[in-house]
Each structure stands twice: as structure tokens, then as C-alpha cells.
Design a protein around this motif. Structure first.
Motif, PDB file in Angstrom:
ATOM      1  N   GLN A 306      68.619  77.823  28.866  1.00 34.55           N
ATOM      2  CA  GLN A 306      68.199  77.369  30.190  1.00 34.55           C
ATOM      3  C   GLN A 306      66.703  77.112  30.275  1.00 34.55           C
ATOM      4  OE1 GLN A 306      70.567  80.640  32.391  1.00 34.55           O
ATOM      5  NE2 GLN A 306      70.555  78.926  33.822  1.00 34.55           N
ATOM      6  N   PHE A 408      69.468  82.741  36.274  1.00 35.78           N
ATOM      7  CA  PHE A 408      69.756  82.675  34.846  1.00 35.78           C
ATOM      8  C   PHE A 408      71.145  83.234  34.541  1.00 35.78           C
ATOM      9  CE2 PHE A 408      65.025  82.939  34.795  1.00 35.78           C
ATOM     10  CZ  PHE A 408      64.810  81.676  34.251  1.00 35.78           C
ATOM     11  N   ASN A 409      71.814  82.582  33.605  1.00 32.64           N
ATOM     12  CA  ASN A 409      73.162  83.005  33.237  1.00 32.64           C
ATOM     13  C   ASN A 409      73.185  84.400  32.642  1.00 32.64           C
ATOM     14  OD1 ASN A 409      74.140  80.528  34.079  1.00 32.64           O
ATOM     15  ND2 ASN A 409      74.023  79.607  32.037  1.00 32.64           N
ATOM     16  N   ASP A 410      72.161  84.733  31.832  1.00 33.92           N
ATOM     17  CA  ASP A 410      72.181  86.040  31.189  1.00 33.92           C
ATOM     18  C   ASP A 410      71.939  87.179  32.175  1.00 33.92           C
ATOM     19  OD1 ASP A 410      69.615  85.271  31.649  1.00 33.92           O
ATOM     20  OD2 ASP A 410      68.805  85.929  29.735  1.00 33.92           O
ATOM     21  N   ASP A 411      71.556  86.856  33.427  1.00 31.50           N
ATOM     22  CA  ASP A 411      71.473  87.867  34.482  1.00 31.50           C
ATOM     23  C   ASP A 411      72.779  87.989  35.247  1.00 31.50           C
ATOM     24  OD1 ASP A 411      68.907  88.689  33.988  1.00 31.50           O
ATOM     25  OD2 ASP A 411      67.981  87.266  35.363  1.00 31.50           O
ATOM     26  N   GLY A 412      73.741  87.139  34.938  1.00 36.86           N
ATOM     27  CA  GLY A 412      75.025  87.208  35.617  1.00 36.86           C
ATOM     28  C   GLY A 412      75.244  86.181  36.701  1.00 36.86           C
ATOM     29  N   TRP A 413      74.302  85.251  36.886  1.00 38.83           N
ATOM     30  CA  TRP A 413      74.427  84.252  37.944  1.00 38.83           C
ATOM     31  C   TRP A 413      75.339  83.104  37.498  1.00 38.83           C
ATOM     32  CZ3 TRP A 413      72.834  84.968  42.805  1.00 38.83           C
ATOM     33  CH2 TRP A 413      71.820  85.894  43.055  1.00 38.83           C
ATOM     34  N   SER A 414      76.094  82.578  38.432  1.00 35.70           N
ATOM     35  CA  SER A 414      76.921  81.390  38.192  1.00 35.70           C
ATOM     36  C   SER A 414      76.956  80.560  39.475  1.00 35.70           C
ATOM     37  CB  SER A 414      78.344  81.775  37.777  1.00 35.70           C
ATOM     38  OG  SER A 414      78.970  82.553  38.781  1.00 35.70           O
ATOM     39  N   ALA A 427      75.067  80.314  44.712  1.00 34.67           N
ATOM     40  CA  ALA A 427      75.273  81.006  43.437  1.00 34.67           C
ATOM     41  C   ALA A 427      75.683  82.444  43.712  1.00 34.67           C
ATOM     42  CB  ALA A 427      74.002  80.981  42.594  1.00 34.67           C
ATOM     43  N   ASN A 429      76.450  86.448  41.908  1.00 36.08           N
ATOM     44  CA  ASN A 429      76.158  87.348  40.786  1.00 36.08           C
ATOM     45  C   ASN A 429      76.948  88.634  41.007  1.00 36.08           C
ATOM     46  OD1 ASN A 429      75.110  89.030  38.820  1.00 36.08           O
ATOM     47  ND2 ASN A 429      73.011  88.307  39.079  1.00 36.08           N
TER      48      ASN A 429
END
Length: 827
Positions: A306, A408-414, A427, A429
Motif C-alpha cells: 500500500q 492499512f490492510n495490515d491493521d485490519g482495515w477493509s 471502512a 476494522n
């Protein structure tokens, strides 16, 4: 002074007695008496202490000394302490001035070298033009080096070679002429200046430089600056992958750094760099850093998916200790942020050296100066939390907001959905943790997770500082109290409720309680209390107050700052140090940088702030300007609101968040139009002519109209003119209020006595209508005399009671109302 000299001589002679001057006579004390007096003074230095009198009575050796003589001894002792304190302070100031003088001399030498180099280059250019007109000679004075290959970085010898080259290039920028530095617009050196700031005029990438005096040891400064996430709000993460000792005693580190994106419109940046720490022959400590080439270098590709890989050209810190303590610090930041990868409208953010200076270089110097002043005790805080705790709260608010914007995806956000029409992004999380520490006592269990609604948009013709200040002081203009109540209730462990289940009325009262601020007041941390009451009759008297922890920065439109922010998070009344925070808020970043001789327009102060020049404020680095306006201002506004939710209410909360953010966007757009130079002043209406009320004009109209209707002068003994008229009106002992002539008159000006009576501020006046300040009797009297006031221009109101904005009663003996006329005494 004679007494002080006599005491010094007595003590230096080695005598066992001490003597003081009392009514022209020296009083001698034995060594035992002096020792006893010193003990009493050490325990009770305050003269009015009852404990001191008790200690004196309990000491037999002091019984034969008259109370008057003891009093004189304590007075002399306090004088000596004050003299020592003042002497120490003057010595510290003298050391700082000597160090700053040395710094300025070095800067002058560097500028002279730069001038000489430019003269030589100019002569060379002339010679080339005469000999070969077809040759296009270059006068670029910037040191640019080819990127270092991964082959060099794979062995220690190659890394040491890169490190030595980085050191050489960094020093040529910090103290040499490798970059054509120009003074930072608006940051002029002076007694109150943080330091000397410069930006690059023409070079590859964007660069900024700062140097200043800091009252810390070099090793401590290096330790703070190397921990970039602690002071740079835009740094998400810094990870040291490899570290080993160099042959010359220095250290080499391979570092992967992630930066937050400031908006939702462009991806974040990351860096894969080599950092070299060493000590020069003259004892100076150097920390320099540069990028290693290769887009695939650093961690695995999944972690950096990202991010856009940016380049750091030789940058770093040069720290040299000063005689008597403290250090001189040189900071250089030189970056290539790959502006090609962002939308064209955002490129000024990535191509401006001034933005880099504001976000990184100036922030670094300010932070270490803040730490130095807190360490030395120069900054005195009131009772409460320690400065380190307040800084942690500020950092958590900023980081939480940046996390929400970037998602960020690695923080769990989608991404849940994106409204293409208005670019409102939803978004979620499910892994979001609100714990401030791994084992926080006040950990918040989130059964569903956190939902974020965010958007970015372009606004024009409004100063970011003015917009954020308005949003801060007029929350009711854009916020929904029920949504704030939902967020606050949700933070009480497991208590989720959908907005509307418990409707609450906002009373309009917003109380801001300051917690702390930075040394230049560019950042404020405060607690906001919103007062509300339930609509239900059975608990109508039950308080529904909401508390917010709020961080506000960049609200001084004259100060140099990278952006303006208003960030807030609901908290409970207890407010522990590890309180969970879920930040939301606004960030406004100017896209067009200010020049050194112009200023963002502020032509439409909502309440005609006539007294801005009369009220003292904190020392800041101001832009020296005389230009009245600069209407072509473009800024990008980023909004993000976070809501905790239960998994069963995910869809409901998502719909609520989407509608709420759309409502906030609409409100902010309306506010931006209203406060822009081309907008209308809500409290005054459209401008009737170029002579529309301004500071001295309105003051003149008020005083002239009073004299016209009453036949007497408002300001006695004789009417002042110019600046003194405005100042005397502001300081008048009676409360003077001025309101607009509308169907519902609204306050537009009040002097200091008027503001004190209403318990409000100039910026909050526009929320006060004339009928709100009178009780029922006063309103009836005003209505009955209003026709007379409009016809004759004058009316007297008998003694009565008015109401302050805090709901308190204020009695008055008499009120005089008169129409304010323009210069022609007809309008």
C-alpha cells in the motif's frame, strides 16, 4: 549592595560570625545562630508562615535575638537567593547568546562562500557564452549522486563506502554550499525565533534546513531525533533491520520507514535507507541517512503493497556541544516524494520544500526545544498530568486519526463501500484495539469493531486556520449532539446503542478547558464539555454531558504551519492516563504555499474582531505582511469519523455514519462559503459599499452616533481619534454591545466589559441574539420601546436583569440603546 559586599567579605574571611545592617548598625550573629536561622529558612522560606514563627520560638539559641532583627535577617537571606537566581539566569542567557552569535557567524561564513561560488559560476557562464554560444552551460550547484546499487549494500565494506559518501554530502548541505538555500518565507531570525530555517531554491527533490540552539546534550538530542515516530506525526513506523559497528567507531543501520498519507486521495510513502551515526574529529555528533536503491529492497512486498517507494537523499543531523552546556543543531531533510504518483491537484504537497520544512524540519527542532525547556524547568505547568502524559495524548490522537485516514490492510482495515458521487469511503476494522498499552487497566472490549467514514475535498478562498478555528468554536454549526452521545456511550464498556434510541437536546453550551500547549502555542490540548439534557420527562433533569479530548493546531493564520487540524475523541469523566481513544476530526492543508510578502485573506471575521491588535498573544514566528488579502487560496480538507459498533448493528451504524459525514461535508462547505472573502457575513449581511465596517470605522460610527443622538461624548473627557478611539472603546468601563438590525438582532461586537458580562468571546458573539440576553421583563420592555428606538434613534431601558451565556444573572442600573449610523448620519 553595601550589605551584600559586607556579607561576602565576612564569609570569605573565615570568621564564625555573620552580620547584617539594621538601621545603620551591624548586628552580629554567632555561627550557631546563623545555622539555626538557616534551618528555619530552609524549612519555611515564606515570610508569612506560621510554622516559621513556631520554629523560631522552639529554638532556644534564637531567644535572645529581637524579632525585628530576625525579620531583617530573613529579608536579607531572600535578597541573596534572588541575586543568586538572577545571576544564574543571566549567565545562562549569556551562554545562549554567545552560542547563537557563534551560530550566526558560521551562517554568515557559509553565505559568503555561497556568494563567492555564485560569482565564480556567473563568471564561468559569461565566459562560456562568449566562447561557445551553442553550449548550454549548467549552473546547478546541487550535489546529486547516482543511486547506490544493492550490490554495494550487500557487504559491510560497500555499506561503509556508502555511509562515508552520505556523510560527506550531508555535511556539504548542512554547513556548505551544496544546496542553494534561501530563507524560509515568514521565518525571520530574531530574539523569539526557534532557529534559522531555509529551503532549497532549485535542486532535485525537495529540501529544508534548520539550525538552532538547544539546551540538551548532543547524545540526548541524537537519541530523540533518531526516534522519528516520537516527534514526526507523519511517521507510522520505523524498523531497524540490521545494525553493525563501523571500523571508525560509528554505527550503520538499515532502516525501513513508513509514512502516513495526509489525505485519502494519494497512497502513503515508505523508505528503505541506510543511517550512519558517527563522531567527527572536532567532537561533533552526526546522524546522516540516505536511501538505498531498488524498489524491492527492504521488507517483503506484501508489507509494502500500500506504499509508494520514495527516496531520501543525504539528510541528517549535525550536533555540536557548546561551552557552558547545550548544543547547536543542524537539521537537513532532502526527499524525493515521487509526485508523479499523486493527482495533479495534490502535487504542490509533494513538490514543495516549504511543506517538508513545516512537517519535518521545523517540527524536529521545536520538539527537542520543547523537551529541553520541560527538562530545565523553564516551562511551568499547573497541577495535573505531567508534560510527557499530555504529549502521549496528543500523539495518540494524531496517530489514531492518521490510521483512520490511511486504513492499512495490515491493521485490519477493509473497504465496506465507496460513494462515488461524493467520495465518502466506509471502512471497517474488526481487529481494532483501543488499548493504549498492552496491559491497559481500562481496556475496551469491542464486540464488533470500529467503522470509519472518511472523505477528502477541495475548498477554495478560505484560510485553513480560520476554518478550523470556526469549527472549534462553533461546534453546533456542524455537529450532531446525538452522534457525539452515541460515540461517548459506546466507549462505556459494552454499552452500544443506536442514535435516536435516547434522544438528547444540546443546550448550546460548549466549555473548553485547556490541558496544555506547546511552547509556541501552535498546538493546544484541551477537554471539551458539551452540555445536554434528555427529552424524556421522567429524567429531564438528568445530565447528558459529553466530554471530548481535543487537539487543535494551526489556528493562528499569521503563524507558519504545515496544516490546520481539529481532532477529538470522546472520553469519560474519570479520564485515566490509559483512556481508550477513538479520534475523529478535520485536517485542512493549504495547496498553494504562502509567499514571504503576502498573507492568506481574513477579510470576514465573523464578529468584526476589532481588538485583535489590542490583545497580547504568545510569541510566534509571524509573516511580515501588509497585503490585505490573497483570495486565491486552495486547500484540501480531509474528514474522518470513527464509530465503535456491535456486529449486530454494523449496517445501521454504517448508514448512520454515511449520512452523518455527508451532513458534515454539507455544513463545512456552507461554513467555508460564508467565511470566505467572497462570501456573506451572516451577522452583518452583504457589503453595501467599499466602506463596509472594519475595525476603526465601526468604532467611529458607534461613538459618532452616540454623540448625535444623546448630545454627549461616549468617550470622555475629549473624543479620541485613530487607534486611541478603538482602544478606549474596548476598555470602556460600561458594557457596550452592538447588534445587527434584523428581524432577529444578532450581536456583532462587544467591548471587554460586554464580553465579561455575557461570559463569552468575540468569536462566539454571532451565536447570541439580542432576545437571549434579557429576561422576560427585559424582553417586554425592549419590544415596547423598539418602535421609539427606530423612529427617534434613542431609547432608555430601566434597571433590570440580563442573562450571561452561562445562564447567570447580571443586574444593570440602566441601559441606553441608540442606532448606529454611517458617516452621512442617514444609513
Amino acid at each position: 549592595m553595601a550589605m551584600a559586599v559586607a556579607q561576602h567579605r565576612e564569609s570569605s574571611s573565615g570568621s564564625n560570625i555573620n552580620k547584617h545592617l539594621d538601621n545603620g548598625k551591624y548586628v552580629r550573629y554567632t555561627a550557631e545562630q546563623v545555622e539555626a536561622l538557616e534551618r528555619v529558612y530552609a524549612e519555611c522560606p515564606k515570610p508569612s508562615s506560621l510554622r516559621r514563627q513556631q520554629l523560631i520560638r522552639e529554638c532556644p539559641i534564637l531567644s535572645n535575638i529581637e524579632p525585628k532583627q530576625i525579620k531583617v535577617w530573613f529579608q536579607n537571606r531572600r535578597c541573596r537567593d534572588k541575586q543568586k537566581t538572577e545571576a544564574s539566569r543571566l549567565q545562562t542567557v549569556n551562554r545562549k547568546l554567545n552560542a547563537m552569535n557563534k551560530l550566526l557567524m558560521e551562517e554568515n561564513d557559509r553565505l559568503q562562500k555561497q556568494v563567492s561560488q555564485l560569482v565564480n559560476e556567473n563568471g564561468y557562464m559569461k565566459q562560456q557564452l562568449h566562447t561557445a554560444s551553442t553550449n548550454d552551460a549548467s549552473c546547478d550547484s546541487v550535489v546529486t549522486t547516482p543511486p547506490h546499487s544493492l550490490k554495494d549494500a550487500n557487504n559491510p565494506a560497500g555499506l561503509l563506502s556508502i555511509a562515508e559518501g552520505t556523510l560527506k554530502e550531508f555535511l556539504s548541505k548542512a554547513t556548505g554550499t551544496a544546496v542553494d538555500w534561501v530563507q524560509m518565507p515568514g521565518m525571520k531570525p530574531g530574539p523569539d525565533s526557534v532557529g534559522i530555517f531555509a529551503i532549497s531554491q532549485s535542486c532535485s527533490g525537495v529540501a529544508a534546513r534548520a539550525c538552532g540552539l538547544v539546551s540538551l546534550e548532543p547524545t540526548k538530542i541524537a537519541e530523540i531525533l533518531k526516534d522519528r515516530p516520537s516527534w514526526f506525526r507523519g511517521c507510522r513506523n520505523l524498523e531497524v533491520f540490521t545494525m553493525f559497528r563501523a571500523g571508525n567507531g560509528g554505527t550503520i543501520e538499515l532502516i525501513y520507514t513508513q509514512m502516513f498519507a495526509p489525505t485519502t486521495l494519494a497512497p502513503a510513502r515508505d523508505f528503505w535507507t541506510l543511517r550512519y551515526t558517527t563522531t567527527l574529529e572536532n567532537g561533533s555528533l552526526v546522524v546522516c541517512e540516505r536511501s538505498l536503491s531498488g524498489s524491492g529492497a527492504g521488507p517483503n512486498a506484501a508489507a509494502a503493497a500500500q506504499f509508494v517507494r520514495a527516496e531520501m537523499l543525504p539528510s541528517g543531523y549535525l550536533i555540536r556541544s557548546c561551552e557552558g552546556g547545550g548544543s547547536i543543531v543542524h537539521i537537513v531533510d532532502h526527499l524525493n516524494l515521487e509526485a508523479w504518483s499523486v493527482p495533479e491537484v495534490l502535487r504542490p504537497l509533494y513538490e514543495s520544500s516549504k511543506v517538508v520544512a513545516q512537517k519535518m524540519t521545523i517540527a524536529a527542532l521545536r520538539y527537542i526545544r520543547q523537551i529541553a525547556q520541560e527538562t530545565s524547568g523553564e516551562v511551568v505547568y499547573g497541577p495535573g498530568r505531567q508534560p510527557a502524559v499530555l504529549r502521549t495524548f496528543s500523539q495518540r490522537l494524531s496517530r489514531g486519526f492518521n490510521d483512520a485516514i490511511n486504513g492499512f490492510n495490515d491493521d485490519g482495515w477493509s473497504i465496506m463501500n465507496c460513494d462515488g458521487a461524493e467520495d465518502v469511503i466506509i471502512a471497517i476494522n474488526s481487529n481494532k484495539s483501543l488499548n493504549s498499552t498492552p496491559n491497559a487497566v481500562n481496556a475496551l472490549p469491542l464486540l464488533g469493531g470500529v467503522l470509519c467514514a472518511k472523505a477528502s475535498m477541495l475548498i477554495q478562498n478560505v484560510s485553513p486556520a480560520v476554518l478550523v478555528r470556526f469549527l472549534r468554536e462553533h461546534r453546533s454549526e456542524w455537529a450532531d449532539f446525538n452522534v457525539d452521545a452515541y460515540s461517548a456511550v459506546s466507549l462505556k464498556a459494552g454499552s452500544y446503542a443506536y442514535p435516536g434510541m435516547r434522544p438528547t437536546r444540546f443546550t448550546g453550551s460548549q466549555i473548553i478547558m485547556p490541558l496544555g500547549h506547546t511552547i509556541e502555542h501552535e498546538e493546544l490540548l484541551e477537554v471539551v464539555r458539551l452540555e445536554g439534557h434528555s427529552f424524556a420527562e421522567d429524567n429531564a433533569f438528568l445530565s447528558r454531558d459529553i466530554h471530548l479530548l481535543q487537539l487543535c493546531s494551526g489556528i493562528d493564520e499569521n503563524a507558519v504551519g504545515g496544516c490546520s487540524e481539529l481532532l477529538f475523541a470522546p472520553i469519560n469523566e474519570m479520564f485515566p492516563d490509559d483512556a481508550p481513544l477513538l479520534p475523529s476530526g478535520f485536517r485542512v492543508i493549504p495547496l498553494d504555499t504562502k509567499s514571504s510578502d503576502t498573507q492568506d485573506s481574513l477579510a470576514t471575521n465573523r464578529t468584526l474582531d476589532l481588538t485583535s491588535s489590542l490583545e497580547p498573544g504568545p510569541a510566534t514566528n509571524h509573516i511580515a505582511v501588509d497585503a490585505p488579502s490573497c483570495p486565491n487560496i486552495r486547500s484540501v480538507l480531509t474528514i474522518a469519523f470513527q464509530f465503535p459498533f456491535d456486529s449486530n448493528l454494523e449496517d445501521n451504524v454504517a448508514n448512520m455514519a454515511h449520512q452523518y459525514v455527508r451532513s458534515v461535508i454539507s455544513s463545512v462547505q456552507r461554513i467555508a462559503i460564508a467565511i470566505s472573502p467572497s462570501g456573506l457575513i451572516p451577522a452583518v449581511g452583504p457589503k453595501q459599499s467599499p466602506s463596509s465596517p472594519e475595525a476603526f470605522t465601526l468604532a467611529h460610527w458607534i461613538c459618532r452616533s452616540y454623540s448625535y443622538h444623546l448630545g454627549a461624548e461616549l468617550l470622555r473627557p475629549e473624543p479620541p481619534v485613530g487607534d486611541s478611539l478603538l482602544k478606549n472603546l474596548w476598555q470602556h468601563q460600561d458594557a457596550i454591545l452592538c447588534c445587527s438590525l434584523k428581524s432577529l438582532p444578532v450581536m456583532i461586537f462587544a467591548n471587554q466589559a460586554g464580553l465579561d458580562m455575557l461570559e463569552t468571546t468575540l468569536m462566539a458573539l454571532q451565536d447570541i441574539t439580542l432576545d437571549k440576553i434579557f429576561d422576560e421583563t427585559g424582553r417586554k420592555m425592549l419590544c415596547s420601546d423598539f418602535a421609539k428606538l427606530m423612529q427617534e434613534g434613542l431609547a432608555y431601558l430601566p434597571a433590570g436583569i440580563c442573562m450571561s451565556t452561562m445562564g447567570r444573572h447580571v443586574s444593570y442600573e440602566q441601559a441606553v440603546a441608540w442606532k448606529v449610523l454611517e458617516a452621512d448620519e442617514s444609513t
